[in-house]
Design a protein around this motif. Structure first.
Motif, PDB file in Angstrom:
ATOM      1  N   LYS A 167       0.812  -1.213   0.000  1.00 48.52           N
ATOM      2  CA  LYS A 167       0.000   0.000   0.000  1.00 48.52           C
ATOM      3  C   LYS A 167       0.847   1.265   0.000  1.00 48.52           C
ATOM      4  O   LYS A 167       1.856   1.330   0.693  1.00 48.52           O
ATOM      5  CB  LYS A 167      -0.861   0.017   1.267  1.00 48.52           C
ATOM      6  N   ASN A 168       0.389   2.216  -0.761  1.00 48.81           N
ATOM      7  CA  ASN A 168       1.029   3.531  -0.792  1.00 48.81           C
ATOM      8  C   ASN A 168       2.421   3.549  -1.407  1.00 48.81           C
ATOM      9  O   ASN A 168       3.139   4.521  -1.273  1.00 48.81           O
ATOM     10  CB  ASN A 168       1.116   4.137   0.615  1.00 48.81           C
ATOM     11  N   ARG A 169       2.752   2.462  -2.052  1.00 49.53           N
ATOM     12  CA  ARG A 169       3.996   2.487  -2.802  1.00 49.53           C
ATOM     13  C   ARG A 169       3.676   2.261  -4.260  1.00 49.53           C
ATOM     14  O   ARG A 169       2.799   1.468  -4.598  1.00 49.53           O
ATOM     15  CB  ARG A 169       4.946   1.376  -2.349  1.00 49.53           C
ATOM     16  N   VAL A 170       4.398   2.952  -5.107  1.00 46.81           N
ATOM     17  CA  VAL A 170       4.204   2.701  -6.525  1.00 46.81           C
ATOM     18  C   VAL A 170       4.974   1.455  -6.904  1.00 46.81           C
ATOM     19  O   VAL A 170       6.147   1.322  -6.563  1.00 46.81           O
ATOM     20  CB  VAL A 170       4.726   3.870  -7.374  1.00 46.81           C
ATOM     21  N   ARG A 223      -0.524   1.807  -8.008  1.00 46.00           N
ATOM     22  CA  ARG A 223      -0.400   2.016  -6.572  1.00 46.00           C
ATOM     23  C   ARG A 223      -1.753   1.855  -5.895  1.00 46.00           C
ATOM     24  O   ARG A 223      -2.766   2.335  -6.394  1.00 46.00           O
ATOM     25  CB  ARG A 223       0.116   3.439  -6.314  1.00 46.00           C
TER      26      ARG A 223
ATOM     27  N   ARG B 125      12.365   5.688   4.758  1.00 49.09           N
ATOM     28  CA  ARG B 125      11.551   6.052   3.625  1.00 49.09           C
ATOM     29  C   ARG B 125      12.031   7.406   3.173  1.00 49.09           C
ATOM     30  O   ARG B 125      12.323   8.259   3.997  1.00 49.09           O
ATOM     31  CB  ARG B 125      10.097   6.103   4.068  1.00 49.09           C
ATOM     32  N   ASP B 137       7.162  12.230  -1.060  1.00 47.46           N
ATOM     33  CA  ASP B 137       7.488  10.835  -0.743  1.00 47.46           C
ATOM     34  C   ASP B 137       7.961  10.141  -2.009  1.00 47.46           C
ATOM     35  O   ASP B 137       7.196   9.923  -2.934  1.00 47.46           O
ATOM     36  CB  ASP B 137       6.245  10.148  -0.177  1.00 47.46           C
ATOM     37  N   THR B 139       9.124   7.066  -2.534  1.00 50.73           N
ATOM     38  CA  THR B 139       8.711   5.686  -2.805  1.00 50.73           C
ATOM     39  C   THR B 139       7.266   5.618  -3.274  1.00 50.73           C
ATOM     40  O   THR B 139       6.925   4.800  -4.109  1.00 50.73           O
ATOM     41  CB  THR B 139       8.895   4.794  -1.571  1.00 50.73           C
ATOM     42  N   GLY B 140       6.433   6.466  -2.712  1.00 53.92           N
ATOM     43  CA  GLY B 140       5.048   6.463  -3.148  1.00 53.92           C
ATOM     44  C   GLY B 140       4.806   7.414  -4.298  1.00 53.92           C
ATOM     45  O   GLY B 140       3.737   7.458  -4.866  1.00 53.92           O
ATOM     46  N   ARG B 141       5.849   8.171  -4.620  1.00 50.57           N
ATOM     47  CA  ARG B 141       5.737   9.170  -5.678  1.00 50.57           C
ATOM     48  C   ARG B 141       4.555  10.087  -5.450  1.00 50.57           C
ATOM     49  O   ARG B 141       3.718  10.280  -6.343  1.00 50.57           O
ATOM     50  CB  ARG B 141       5.617   8.529  -7.051  1.00 50.57           C
ATOM     51  N   THR B 142       4.453  10.592  -4.242  1.00 52.78           N
ATOM     52  CA  THR B 142       3.373  11.519  -3.960  1.00 52.78           C
ATOM     53  C   THR B 142       3.940  12.812  -3.411  1.00 52.78           C
ATOM     54  O   THR B 142       5.003  12.837  -2.811  1.00 52.78           O
ATOM     55  CB  THR B 142       2.407  10.955  -2.905  1.00 52.78           C
TER      56      THR B 142
END
Lengths: 226, 226
Positions: A167-170, A223, B125, B137, B139-142
């Motif tokens: 979750k929450n990772r691409v 994601r 992270r 972020d 890793t989540g590319r957000t």
DNA sequence: CTTCCACAATCAGAACGTGCATAGGGCAAT
DNA sequence: ATTGCCCTATGCACGTTCTGATTGTGGAAG
């Protein structure tokens, strides 16, 4: 679930690794004492599969070290050729969660891990929820929306499960491909089978609720959010 | 993160390259000993993936050379045919950071690189904050401002990310171009696509807060401050 | 202070790339 | 033989990236 395999014998290591990967675990590897020590220190695992006969030090010391670190929550399963009761006792004394004499079957390993998980998390199954009302049961391989069953095919289920575990990772197509299809060294970037599965998953889930939790990250991959 | 791949076998090289590019690494390539030696000397990398069986010299010499240069901070990961334990020991002795026997899975490569990064930077992270309330972020590319999502396109995100990784340093258009587009030494200074992206980033961020942290340095390039 | 120039910012639209939808064939399980 | 799943192939639509022209601006020189 994050597992560290500490085992210097390459073929056995590889075998276990492959098996766990297929069972949807996230697997990390260590071949020496030093490597293992560092990884345990740096990361946090749910399981450590620990071979005792390691180059560079005694595996039991690793266990002792780890147990002194109270932040460490990993369950240790000791793997060793030595059927020696002595080691076994020492290991369990030091706080190992289980003990597996070599040679062992992969299925046995799995069932012990599951047993420990049951112990650890109560009798609760590994259930992942997402998107208001969806609930994925990894052990029973079922997906529910509120109280209705949602039927997914194997690949669909695996894909959804894997995304959910991260979750929450691409996750890039390559990462997904590698985990779910074992394309270790293949570059089928021209294929769109992942997209097709994603599309099918969305279609099935959309019958129940909007699927905005399963996002496309353009140019990268997919994601799960929340 | 800047990676140099030193590997003469073309298809493997290409594969790894592709994967790392997709994982948002900046990738450079060398196919021979001489090429590698020069690039390591001229540039500074975060990682060097080093194949040992190179045309023109022994890969281990490269490692030795690099280690004598104290300004060199790259982490070396040695790639070599399975089972050459001898090489492995020598490699680690000379200061290699890790060792990966071929064939290896790309995911394993990635997780090792991440492990090394954690060791190096103590990061869990990759979260970068800037400009009072923005949080990126990797890793989540957000990107978030306080609790709202800010949606950026791939290039916008990469550009912002890269600037952020080099906070308080002026980055020239050439540097940016080289890292984000792989335009190694091109004088396409007649094109202003970087400016356009900067403008678009500013526009998006300005919806939330003033963007004085993203400065123009006239005649040179851009800089993130704070 | 004003002028002037090089450089940056802006804008619209062209070119490009990527993901989505759909359909169909191969294959394995039954 | 039949069914259902998985993968491939293709065309389309849309978002993204880049181009080129134009406008705006900082700062050095007069």
């Amino acid at each position: 679930m994050h597992v560290l395999i500490v085992e210097d014998e390459k073929s056995l290591h590889q075998e276990v690794r492959q098996f766990l990967l297929q069972s949807q675990y996230l697997v990390d590897s260590a071949f020496t004492y030093a490597e293992a020590s560092e990884k345990i220190f740096v990361n946090s695992y749910d399981f450590v599969l620990l071979d005792l006969g390691l180059p560079g030090g005694d595996g039991l010391d690793l266990l002792r070290e780890a147990r002194q670190n109270e932040r460490q929550e990993a369950s240790f399963i000791i793997l060793t050729a030595r059927g020696a009761i002595d080691d076994r006792v020492k290991g369990l004394d030091l706080g190992a969660d289980d003990y597996l004499p070599k040679p062992f079957s992969l299925l046995e390993l799995q069932s012990r891990m599951q047993a420990i998980m049951r112990r650890k998390f109560g009798l609760k199954r590994q259930e992942l929820t997402f998107g208001q009302g969806f609930q994925l049961d990894a052990t029973g391989r079922t997906l529910r929306y509120q109280d209705q069953d949602v039927t997914l095919t194997k690949k669909e289920f695996d894909l959804l499960h894997y995304l959910l575990l991260h979750k929450n990772r691409v996750l890039t197509r390559l990462q997904l491909g590698e985990h779910l299809w074992g394309n270790v060294l293949e570059d089928d970037s021209d294929s769109n089978y992942i997209d097709v599965h994603i599309k099918n998953i969305r279609k099935k889930l959309a019958q129940f609720a909007p699927t905005h939790f399963l996002e496309t990250v353009r140019g990268i991959g997919y994601r799960m959010t929340e």
